[in-house]
Design an enzyme around this catalytic site. Sequence first.
Site, PDB file in Angstrom:
ATOM      1  N   THR A 284     -42.943  15.066  56.793  1.00 40.87           N
ATOM      2  CA  THR A 284     -43.769  15.557  57.903  1.00 40.87           C
ATOM      3  C   THR A 284     -42.959  15.606  59.198  1.00 40.87           C
ATOM      4  O   THR A 284     -43.038  16.571  59.958  1.00 40.87           O
ATOM      5  CB  THR A 284     -45.009  14.657  58.080  1.00 40.87           C
ATOM      6  OG1 THR A 284     -45.779  14.749  56.888  1.00 40.87           O
ATOM      7  CG2 THR A 284     -45.864  15.086  59.245  1.00 40.87           C
TER       8      THR A 284
ATOM      9  N   GLU B 114     -50.525   5.618  59.791  1.00 41.51           N
ATOM     10  CA  GLU B 114     -50.064   6.988  59.548  1.00 41.51           C
ATOM     11  C   GLU B 114     -48.906   7.357  60.486  1.00 41.51           C
ATOM     12  O   GLU B 114     -47.976   8.073  60.105  1.00 41.51           O
ATOM     13  CB  GLU B 114     -51.259   7.947  59.734  1.00 41.51           C
ATOM     14  CG  GLU B 114     -50.945   9.426  59.833  1.00 41.51           C
ATOM     15  CD  GLU B 114     -50.753  10.079  58.481  1.00 41.51           C
ATOM     16  OE1 GLU B 114     -50.086   9.468  57.637  1.00 41.51           O
ATOM     17  OE2 GLU B 114     -51.258  11.188  58.301  1.00 41.51           O
TER      18      GLU B 114
END
Length: 308
Positions: free
Chosen positions: A182, A129
Amino acid sequence: MKNEIKIFSPATVANVACGFDVMGFCLDAVGDEMIVKKSAQKGIRITKIEGYDLPLEAEKNVAGVAALALLEDAKPEFGFDIEIYKNIKPGSGIGSSSASASGSVYAINELLGRPYNKTQLSYFAMKGEALASGCEHADNIAPGIFGGFTLVKSIDPLEILEIPTPTELYATIVHPQIEIKTSEARAILPKDIPLQKAITQWANLGSLVHGLHTNDYELISKSLHDVVIEPYRSTLIPYFQEVKALAQKHGALGSGISGSGPSIFILSKGEDIANKVAHAAEALYSKTNLDFNIHVSKINTQGIKTLL
Ligand code: HSE
């Protein structure tokens, strides 16, 4: 022991308004599928990706990086081939990269005979991630691997708490199809926050967790406010305030940005209200020239599922 496994790796909602980088919950209606096979050849190969254009090189793919982190620890005498069937659009705010990272380590753990527990799997997935978001956080990974609502108490050492899910909670996910990275949504956030806002935020997070433990829908509703992050990020999301207003009008418990956006989550008591909110949001975005999609989902208390 199996040589091949097919899994469903669900989408997740991180932050849940007042729990930036720590709270999350797991969805049921949307997710990726992955097939992982043992191979005599050591290492990790991503042999197929369908749905979206993502790198096949294991070192550049979140599923590959997470799997390599696990292999570095497990050191098996064989390797794995991974096929990814992506349904979660990258950059949608419902944990696309996290579903790939979590799915690969979950599947490999099953094929190895489950040597690792869920927290250890979350640790390996977090390494994948980090490739996508530029920093380590587990608020999408934990709900995918554990199911239900989770709270990441600490990432070093990694400590994850499972929070109970009231049975009548439903989520509506509204996804206006613009892409928000993000890393960019993090870059616009202030480094410091005023003490008064911090007090409001941690009071809300504490009461949200209490409301989830005690099935207190009214308290959950009163807690779903984000005074720290939403004021900055909401400006990036078209019709965000209108969606919040219609959710309130139709009796939802509360709403907020899903992860780093652009998806918006709305929590409701009961499927009827969740559907009403979905229809109202559909009517709103239909009048714009934006592409969008909308899902209504029960909270998935199981997390990643083995299909075959
Ligand atoms: N907590 C993260 C954020 C989730 O909001 O930046 C998105 O990966």
